[in-house]
Enzyme design. Structure first.
Site, PDB file in Angstrom:
ATOM      1  N   CYS A   1     -19.230  21.189  41.745  1.00  0.00           N
ATOM      2  CA  CYS A   1     -20.385  21.993  42.196  1.00  0.00           C
ATOM      3  C   CYS A   1     -21.627  21.115  42.343  1.00  0.00           C
ATOM      4  O   CYS A   1     -22.392  21.244  43.309  1.00  0.00           O
ATOM      5  CB  CYS A   1     -20.662  23.117  41.209  1.00  0.00           C
ATOM      6  SG  CYS A   1     -19.287  24.247  40.978  1.00  0.00           S
ATOM      7  N   SER A   2     -21.812  20.228  41.393  1.00  0.00           N
ATOM      8  CA  SER A   2     -22.924  19.295  41.422  1.00  0.00           C
ATOM      9  C   SER A   2     -22.815  18.373  42.643  1.00  0.00           C
ATOM     10  O   SER A   2     -23.785  18.180  43.387  1.00  0.00           O
ATOM     11  CB  SER A   2     -22.908  18.493  40.119  1.00  0.00           C
ATOM     12  OG  SER A   2     -23.975  17.605  40.059  1.00  0.00           O
TER      13      SER A   2
END
Length: 166
Positions: A60-61
Site C-alpha cells: 500500500c505504501s
C-alpha cells in the site's frame, strides 16, 4: 461476483462490481482534516482512484508513493488514495513520506466508498486493493480489482488509462 483473496484466503466483497462504462457512484469519505469529501468535489477533472487496505503496509505504501511520483506527469488528473485508515494516521504517514500530490482520504466512518465501489471486504472491514479511473464526466473508464489483495496493481495500465481519459 469477483473472486478475491487476502493472503490466499477468500473474502466477500460488499457492493456492486463496477466496469468501464459505468457511471461512477458518488461517495462520502473524510479528508485528513476531517472534512467530508465527495466525488462531486472533483467534477470536471479526471480522477485516478487508488484503493489500498492500509496505507501503512508495504504494498500500500509503495502504491501510494508510486502514484505520488507520477502525479506531476498527469495533466488534469487528480490522484486520490482511499483506505480505511484514520485520517490522523494518513496525515502522519503522508508527512513522514513526503506525499504531497495525492489526496489521501479515509473511508473509516461509513465505508461509503467501499460499499458503493464493491471493494469493502466484509470479513476484515478493509478495502480491497483496486484502481478506478473516472473521466471528467464521472464515467468509469478503467477498473482493476486485484484477485489477491496483497499483490501490486498494474501501474502502467492505470497510468495510461488516466492519461487517455478526458
Amino acid at each position: 461476483m469477483l473472486n478475491v483473496t487476502f493472503k490466499q484466503e477468500p473474502v466477500t466483497l460488499v457492493g456492486p462490481e463496477l466496469k468501464a462504462g459505468d457511471k461512477a457512484p458518488d461517495f462520502k469519505v473524510l479528508s485528513n482534516g476531517l472534512e467530508e469529501v465527495r466525488l462531486s468535489d472533483y467534477d470536471g477533472k479526471v480522477k485516478l482512484i487508488s484503493v489500498v487496505p492500509s496505507i501503512d503496509t508495504g504494498v500500500c505504501s509503495d502504491q501510494t508513493r508510486r502514484f505520488n511520483e507520477e502525479a506531476d506527469k498527469l495533466d488534469n488528473v487528480h490522484v486520490l488514495t482511499i483506505s480505511m485508515d484514520l485520517p490522523f494516521a494518513q496525515k502522519r504517514w503522508c508527512a513522514a513520506n513526503g506525499i504531497e500530490k495525492v489526496d489521501t482520504l479515509s473511508d473509516h466512518r461509513d465505508a461509503d466508498f467501499g460499499k458503493n465501489y464493491g471493494v469493502l471486504m466484509q470479513e476484515l472491514r478493509l478495502l480491497a486493493r483496486s484502481i478506478f479511473v473516472v473521466n471528467s464526466k464521472n464515467e468509469i473508464t478503467y477498473v482493476e480489482y486485484l484477485p489477491e489483495v496483497t499483490n501490486h496493481p498494474d501501474y502502467e495500465s492505470a497510468l495510461k488509462a488516466a492519461k487517455e481519459a478526458e
